[in-house]
Scaffold this active site. Structure first.
Site, PDB file in Angstrom:
ATOM      1  N   LYS A 137      95.541  43.834 -63.390  1.00  0.00           N
ATOM      2  CA  LYS A 137      96.415  43.594 -63.516  1.00  0.00           C
ATOM      3  C   LYS A 137      97.305  42.412 -63.534  1.00  0.00           C
ATOM      4  O   LYS A 137      97.871  42.157 -62.044  1.00  0.00           O
ATOM      5  CB  LYS A 137      97.282  44.777 -62.848  1.00  0.00           C
ATOM      6  CG  LYS A 137      98.926  45.178 -63.894  1.00  0.00           C
ATOM      7  CD  LYS A 137     100.342  45.336 -62.537  1.00  0.00           C
ATOM      8  CE  LYS A 137     101.360  44.669 -62.104  1.00  0.00           C
ATOM      9  NZ  LYS A 137     101.841  43.017 -62.644  1.00  0.00           N
ATOM     10  N   GLY A 170      99.856  37.837 -53.306  1.00  0.00           N
ATOM     11  CA  GLY A 170     101.497  37.660 -53.987  1.00  0.00           C
ATOM     12  C   GLY A 170     101.943  37.650 -52.309  1.00  0.00           C
ATOM     13  O   GLY A 170     101.475  37.471 -51.606  1.00  0.00           O
ATOM     14  N   SER A 171     103.164  38.145 -52.851  1.00  0.00           N
ATOM     15  CA  SER A 171     104.127  37.708 -51.378  1.00  0.00           C
ATOM     16  C   SER A 171     103.724  39.008 -49.860  1.00  0.00           C
ATOM     17  O   SER A 171     103.200  39.910 -50.561  1.00  0.00           O
ATOM     18  CB  SER A 171     105.240  37.967 -51.657  1.00  0.00           C
ATOM     19  OG  SER A 171     105.983  38.952 -52.262  1.00  0.00           O
ATOM     20  N   GLU A 223     109.019  31.047 -46.314  1.00  0.00           N
ATOM     21  CA  GLU A 223     108.029  30.911 -48.045  1.00  0.00           C
ATOM     22  C   GLU A 223     109.455  30.099 -49.223  1.00  0.00           C
ATOM     23  O   GLU A 223     109.646  30.857 -49.280  1.00  0.00           O
ATOM     24  CB  GLU A 223     107.593  31.786 -48.213  1.00  0.00           C
ATOM     25  CG  GLU A 223     106.279  30.756 -49.891  1.00  0.00           C
ATOM     26  CD  GLU A 223     105.501  31.918 -49.801  1.00  0.00           C
ATOM     27  OE1 GLU A 223     105.333  33.273 -50.263  1.00  0.00           O
ATOM     28  OE2 GLU A 223     103.736  31.636 -49.521  1.00  0.00           O
ATOM     29  N   CYS A 233     100.343  28.764 -52.800  1.00  0.00           N
ATOM     30  CA  CYS A 233     100.595  29.221 -50.913  1.00  0.00           C
ATOM     31  C   CYS A 233     100.124  28.645 -50.626  1.00  0.00           C
ATOM     32  O   CYS A 233     100.534  28.454 -49.335  1.00  0.00           O
ATOM     33  CB  CYS A 233      99.688  30.408 -51.263  1.00  0.00           C
ATOM     34  SG  CYS A 233      97.708  30.340 -51.677  1.00  0.00           S
ATOM     35  N   GLY A 265     101.786  42.604 -50.436  1.00  0.00           N
ATOM     36  CA  GLY A 265     101.282  43.087 -49.756  1.00  0.00           C
ATOM     37  C   GLY A 265     101.403  43.787 -48.403  1.00  0.00           C
ATOM     38  O   GLY A 265     100.832  45.362 -48.204  1.00  0.00           O
ATOM     39  N   GLU A 303      95.851  38.557 -50.125  1.00  0.00           N
ATOM     40  CA  GLU A 303      96.007  37.180 -49.542  1.00  0.00           C
ATOM     41  C   GLU A 303      97.576  36.449 -50.352  1.00  0.00           C
ATOM     42  O   GLU A 303      98.242  36.974 -51.080  1.00  0.00           O
ATOM     43  CB  GLU A 303      95.178  36.326 -50.689  1.00  0.00           C
ATOM     44  CG  GLU A 303      93.502  36.148 -50.983  1.00  0.00           C
ATOM     45  CD  GLU A 303      93.404  35.429 -49.437  1.00  0.00           C
ATOM     46  OE1 GLU A 303      94.202  34.772 -48.360  1.00  0.00           O
ATOM     47  OE2 GLU A 303      92.388  36.513 -48.706  1.00  0.00           O
TER      48      GLU A 303
HETATM   49  P1  NAD Z   1     105.157  38.891 -55.546  1.00  0.00           P
HETATM   50  O1  NAD Z   1     104.559  39.692 -54.746  1.00  0.00           O
HETATM   51  O2  NAD Z   1     105.736  38.816 -56.228  1.00  0.00           O
HETATM   52  O3  NAD Z   1     103.731  39.324 -56.767  1.00  0.00           O
HETATM   53  C1  NAD Z   1     102.376  39.362 -56.942  1.00  0.00           C
HETATM   54  C2  NAD Z   1     101.287  40.976 -58.071  1.00  0.00           C
HETATM   55  O4  NAD Z   1     101.953  41.792 -57.314  1.00  0.00           O
HETATM   56  C3  NAD Z   1     102.190  40.582 -59.239  1.00  0.00           C
HETATM   57  O5  NAD Z   1     101.601  41.097 -60.467  1.00  0.00           O
HETATM   58  C4  NAD Z   1     103.211  42.038 -59.318  1.00  0.00           C
HETATM   59  O6  NAD Z   1     103.417  42.575 -60.256  1.00  0.00           O
HETATM   60  C5  NAD Z   1     102.503  42.790 -58.207  1.00  0.00           C
HETATM   61  N1  NAD Z   1     103.720  44.069 -57.885  1.00  0.00           N
HETATM   62  C6  NAD Z   1     104.397  43.491 -57.329  1.00  0.00           C
HETATM   63  N2  NAD Z   1     104.998  44.574 -56.223  1.00  0.00           N
HETATM   64  C7  NAD Z   1     103.635  45.740 -56.452  1.00  0.00           C
HETATM   65  C8  NAD Z   1     103.973  46.725 -55.895  1.00  0.00           C
HETATM   66  N3  NAD Z   1     105.051  47.496 -55.207  1.00  0.00           N
HETATM   67  N4  NAD Z   1     102.549  47.536 -56.185  1.00  0.00           N
HETATM   68  C9  NAD Z   1     102.354  46.874 -56.909  1.00  0.00           C
HETATM   69  N5  NAD Z   1     101.500  45.784 -57.412  1.00  0.00           N
HETATM   70  C10 NAD Z   1     103.299  44.687 -56.869  1.00  0.00           C
HETATM   71  O7  NAD Z   1     104.305  37.167 -56.378  1.00  0.00           O
HETATM   72  P2  NAD Z   1     104.530  36.522 -57.123  1.00  0.00           P
HETATM   73  O8  NAD Z   1     105.697  36.320 -57.097  1.00  0.00           O
HETATM   74  O9  NAD Z   1     103.740  36.719 -58.818  1.00  0.00           O
HETATM   75  O10 NAD Z   1     104.114  34.864 -55.887  1.00  0.00           O
HETATM   76  C11 NAD Z   1     103.778  34.309 -55.691  1.00  0.00           C
HETATM   77  C12 NAD Z   1     103.444  34.747 -53.642  1.00  0.00           C
HETATM   78  O11 NAD Z   1     102.205  34.752 -53.922  1.00  0.00           O
HETATM   79  C13 NAD Z   1     103.743  33.736 -52.613  1.00  0.00           C
HETATM   80  O12 NAD Z   1     104.258  34.740 -52.293  1.00  0.00           O
HETATM   81  C14 NAD Z   1     102.175  33.195 -52.800  1.00  0.00           C
HETATM   82  O13 NAD Z   1     102.470  33.050 -50.940  1.00  0.00           O
HETATM   83  C15 NAD Z   1     101.567  33.809 -52.937  1.00  0.00           C
HETATM   84  N6  NAD Z   1     100.712  34.078 -52.619  1.00  0.00           N
HETATM   85  C16 NAD Z   1      99.465  33.982 -51.552  1.00  0.00           C
HETATM   86  C17 NAD Z   1      97.501  33.405 -52.012  1.00  0.00           C
HETATM   87  C18 NAD Z   1      96.816  33.440 -51.571  1.00  0.00           C
HETATM   88  O14 NAD Z   1      96.213  33.446 -51.142  1.00  0.00           O
HETATM   89  N7  NAD Z   1      97.624  33.825 -50.228  1.00  0.00           N
HETATM   90  C19 NAD Z   1      97.971  32.763 -53.679  1.00  0.00           C
HETATM   91  C20 NAD Z   1      99.070  32.251 -54.469  1.00  0.00           C
HETATM   92  C21 NAD Z   1     100.030  33.033 -54.113  1.00  0.00           C
END
Ligand code: NAD
Length: 506
Positions: A183, A236-237, A393, A292, A241, A258
């Protein structure tokens, strides 16, 4: 051309389930827009639901039975084919990535290159997948541990590395014998779909990779809840997570996270300032700060603070902002209007907290930029380590310059956030460099290089609120996606008792 006319000719894309491109049963779609020009619709994508997700898991679960029996070197051959196809289509993917996500073309090529590198690396793992053999404490007994695939992996990804991050997860998962339901983030479904097309073209059997678009709630949640999904791998954020990890904990499901970062470069008084300015500029404003690992703090020894700040601001002023497809531009748009608003709110927060706005701070609306989501590269000076702009962040082109008295304070400030992804030290003193390697609390440490720029053959991930102890990439990617199976073979022909027999009768 009007927006409606554009929409009328906009292509509608489908999910990929069991080797076929299929419509969602909801019939509903969402649009993916170009962040450099929000009038440009990249495509319409299914707003899928729990039933669509179930069908994807059905397919992945069924395909797992045969895929896990396919010899790993044979699985790896298909991944290697995908590497070649990615190479062939690198420019096309990169250009589409710029249109869909905004990063400048050079960086988009780098994003695709990372997937190519990962494909080659993962393919190599097909002839390794190393296990362990150890001596048994008993005679005529063989002791070893082998890797077994987990089953169906639920892959949930963000938008900022729309090809690289899916590749870090999907390719090692596949070579290890798992099947996948993927997804992608709703901001970047198009390039994610193209990545899946390439995997299908490489010859993966139906059901081995399934692709389904939609929201976290309607697709992500059912994926997590399905008992046939043995592992969720999410980037993700930290907020996302934490939610997913909490639920997976209750379900006793493996979860690899991550998450966010608040990365810092430390610049000591003996540092090569030209090098440090170059590094901080690239770290802070590359990908418009939406990495990130972005350098959102620069912690500077007070003896060189003024000089560093002046040089840094001079360079920031010269950055060219605009559509990432123009190779002259250094900084592209941020991903969408919400993100633009949130970044600009942080600028106000910084001002209200008493930080000194040294440069930038505005949403750009001049000429063609008005149609997109452009934010000026922004530099705050005299930032205190506990201010919100130095703790939270921001995920945009905003960085905070923090003066410190000495090396020890630099380390303390660098470590003083809830995150722990990437920290860096600029110094010419080898003793300090090694002290920094020892004392910086982060999954990744750089010496005399910015916080961004990881290579795929080493572990990638963070400590504290950045992750939950797993690492992507390198050989650790295989750890993420396999179970250990410990095997004892007793060829003595009689009952031998470990821990007991060796002390009796010998
Ligand atoms: P996000 O957390 O909004 O979304 C990430 C993914 O999770 C998306 O596909 C979203 O649809 C899904 N998602 C959101 N809520 C969910 C839930 N309750 N259940 C299941 N899936 C869900 O993040 P974003 O805005 O897409 O990306 C930015 C964030 O990602 C920043 O915080 C960044 O630091 C982090 N990031 C971390 C790394 C790493 O390796 N540490 C790498 C890249 C990005």
């Amino acid at each position: 051309m009007t927006n409606t006319m554009e929409k009328a000719k906009t292509q509608v894309f489908n999910n990929f389930i069991d080797g076929k491109w299929v419509k969602s049963e909801t019939g509903r779609t969402f649009a993916s827009l170009n962040p450099a020009n929000q009038d440009e619709v990249i495509g319409q994508f299914p707003l899928s639901n729990a039933n669509d997700t179930k069908k994807a898991v059905d397919a992945a679960h069924k395909a797992f039975q045969e895929w896990k029996r396919t010899p790993a070197p044979e699985r790896a051959e298909l991944i290697l084919k995908a590497a070649a196809l990615l190479e062939d289509r690198k420019e096309e993917l990169a250009r589409n990535m710029v249109r869909e996500m905004g990063k400048v073309i050079k960086e988009a090529r780098g994003d695709v290159q990372e997937a190519i590198d990962m494909a080659k690396y993962a393919a190599g793992e097909g002839r390794r997948l190393l296990g362990m053999t150890v001596p048994s404490e008993l005679r005529n007994k063989f002791a070893m541990a082998v890797r077994a695939p987990i089953g169906v992996i639920g892959v949930i990804t963000p938008w900022n590395f729309p090809v690289a991050i899916p590749s870090w997860k999907i390719l090692p998962a596949l070579v290890a014998g798992n099947t996948v339901v993927f997804k992608p983030a709703s901001e970047t479904p198009y390039v994610a779909l193209q990545f899946v097309e390439i995997l299908a073209e490489a010859g993966l059997p139906p059901g081995v990779v399934n692709f389904i678009t939609g929201s976290g709630r309607e697709v992500g949640t059912p994926l997590i809840e399905d008992p046939r999904v043995g592992c969720i791998s999410v980037t993700g954020s930290s907020e996302t997570g934490r939610k997913i990890a909490g639920r997976c904990g209750e379900l006793m499901k493996r979860i690899t996270c991550e998450l966010g970062g608040k990365n810092a470069i430390c610049v000591m008084e003996d540092a090569d300032l030209d090098l440090a300015v170059d590094g901080a500029l690239w770290g802070a404003f590359g990908t418009a700060g939406q990495r990130c690992t972005a350098t959102s703090r620069v912690i500077i020894h007070e003896k060189v603070y003024k000089e560093f700040a002046e040089r840094f601001v001079e360079r920031a002023k010269k950055l060219r902002i605009g559509d990432g497809l123009d190779p002259q531009n250094d900084v592209g748009p941020v991903v969408n209007k919400d993100q633009l608003k949130s970044i600009n709110e942080y600028v106000e927060i910084g001002k209200n907290e008493g930080a000194k706005l040294l440069f930038g701070g505005r949403i750009l609306t001049d000429g063609a930029l008005a149609k997109g989501c452009f934010h000026e590269p922004t530099v705050f000076g005299d930032v205190k380590a506990n201010m919100r702009i130095a703790q939270e962040e921001i995920f945009g082109p905003v960085t905070a310059l923090i003066p410190v008295k000495n090396f020890e304070e630099a380390i303390e400030v660098a470590n003083g956030t809830q995150y722990g992804l990437s920290l860096s030290m600029y110094t010419r003193d080898v003793n300090r460099a090694f002290k920094a390697i020892e004392d910086l609390e982060s999954g990744i440490v750089y010496i005399n290089a910015p916080t961004i720029g990881a290579e795929i053959q080493l572990p990638f991930g963070g400590v504290k609120q950045t992750g939950n102890g797993h690492r992507e990439a390198g050989t650790t990617a295989i750890e993420q996606f396999t179970e250990w199976k410990t095997v004892y073979v007793d060829y003595s022909g009689h009952l031998q008792k470990a821990q007991i027999d060796k002390y009796e009768g010998q």
